[in-house]
Design an enzyme around this catalytic site. Structure first.
Site, short mmCIF file in Angstrom:
data_model
loop_
_atom_site.label_atom_id
_atom_site.label_comp_id
_atom_site.label_asym_id
_atom_site.label_seq_id
_atom_site.Cartn_x
_atom_site.Cartn_y
_atom_site.Cartn_z
N LYS A 164 48.36 67.41 27.84
CA LYS A 164 49.81 67.26 27.98
C LYS A 164 50.27 67.70 29.37
O LYS A 164 51.16 67.08 29.97
CB LYS A 164 50.53 68.05 26.89
CG LYS A 164 50.35 67.45 25.51
CD LYS A 164 50.86 66.00 25.47
CE LYS A 164 50.75 65.37 24.10
NZ LYS A 164 51.27 63.98 24.08
N SER A 175 54.26 68.79 25.07
CA SER A 175 54.13 69.69 23.93
C SER A 175 54.24 71.15 24.37
O SER A 175 53.94 71.51 25.51
CB SER A 175 52.77 69.48 23.27
OG SER A 175 52.48 70.48 22.32
N ASN A 191 42.48 59.29 24.78
CA ASN A 191 43.75 58.98 24.12
C ASN A 191 44.96 59.56 24.83
O ASN A 191 46.01 58.91 24.88
CB ASN A 191 43.72 59.49 22.68
CG ASN A 191 42.72 58.76 21.81
OD1 ASN A 191 42.91 57.59 21.49
ND2 ASN A 191 41.65 59.42 21.43
N TYR A 199 44.07 70.09 24.12
CA TYR A 199 45.24 69.25 23.86
C TYR A 199 46.36 69.61 24.83
O TYR A 199 46.99 68.73 25.42
CB TYR A 199 45.68 69.44 22.42
CG TYR A 199 47.02 68.81 22.09
CD1 TYR A 199 47.16 67.43 22.02
CD2 TYR A 199 48.14 69.60 21.84
CE1 TYR A 199 48.38 66.84 21.72
CE2 TYR A 199 49.36 69.02 21.52
CZ TYR A 199 49.48 67.66 21.48
OH TYR A 199 50.69 67.09 21.18
#
Length: 247
Positions: free
Chosen positions: A150, A109, A84, A146
């Site tokens: 990023k 982020s 994703n 995560y």
């Protein structure tokens, strides 16, 4: 004529903040994996960011992209962030180049640099200070997968700018909440981003001239340990909110 803008992940919080203030400013094409549950501006495309063909098709006739879509969970497992957040972001950048899109604003982020906060050599970052402030020139130090995804998206943006001349700005978004900053959560107050400052920042990403930029997306908080100087200088960002005003 207004710019035509593809907004991926349009149903998420960042997308909601952007559209709340900018609905009438651009010709929107909104992309999300679920159909809308409320009336939204422009055209809506139901598609998954992992569907390369759907992403490429959504780029047709677009001037600029704001890419928000992906798995937003800090605890997301590798399989999900790979599909994703990394493969999906690659599809967006490649689709933009193939379609002749002029610029992409990528939602990175604070998690891309989250490990700086756990380093024992890092000063106390929950009070205002001048000796330690991340400004985008530091190397990424993700504190979870995560954040790794990023950081990978930022690097993809660098590549697509260098190789194809695509204008790319990566925005390391802080803690976006509506109305007021988090209560009794000093870290969240330091990296708070209000809804109206979020919309203004991405508006500047669509209007300013730049090559490749990496900026922090927070409001003008007294406690901030991220610098917004580059966003001010290059994008013309003029935040109006400060978490200290809500003490």
């Amino acid at each position: 004529m207004a710019q035509s803008v593809l907004l991926t992940g349009a149903a998420g919080r960042v997308g909601q903040a952007i559209l709340a203030d900018l609905a009438d400013e651009y010709e929107w094409r909104l992309l999300d994996r679920e159909p809308p549950t409320e009336e939204l501006p422009g055209e809506f495309v139901v598609a998954d960011i992992t569907d390369d063909d759907a992403v490429y098709e959504a780029m047709e006739g677009i001037d600029a992209v704001i890419h928000l879509a992906g798995d937003p969970r800090p605890e997301a497992p590798w399989g999900s962030v790979l599909a994703n957040n990394i493969d999906g972001t690659h599809a967006v950048f490649q689709g933009a180049v193939d379609a002749g899109v002029e610029r992409v604003a990528f939602a990175s982020s604070n998690h891309a640099v989250g490990a700086y906060e756990t380093d024992e050599r890092t000063p106390d970052m929950y009070r205002p200070h001048d000796e330690f402030r991340l400004d985008g020139t530091e190397l990424p130090r993700p504190g979870n997968l995560y954040g790794v995804s990023k950081a990978a998206g930022e690097t993809l943006g660098r590549y697509y700018h260098d190789e194809y001349g695509l204008s790319v700005v990566c925005v390391r978004i802080g803690n976006l909440t509506k109305g007021h900053p988090p209560i009794d959560y000093e870290r969240g107050q330091a990296m708070w981003l209000s809804y109206r400052d979020c919309a203004h920042l991405f508006d500047r990403c669509l209007r300013a001239e730049y090559g490749y930029e990496l900026v922090y997306g927070i409001s003008d908080n007294d406690r901030k340990y991220y610098s917004i100087d580059r966003a001010r200088e290059v994008l013309g960002y003029e935040p109006r909110d400060n978490s200290a005003a809500h003490d």
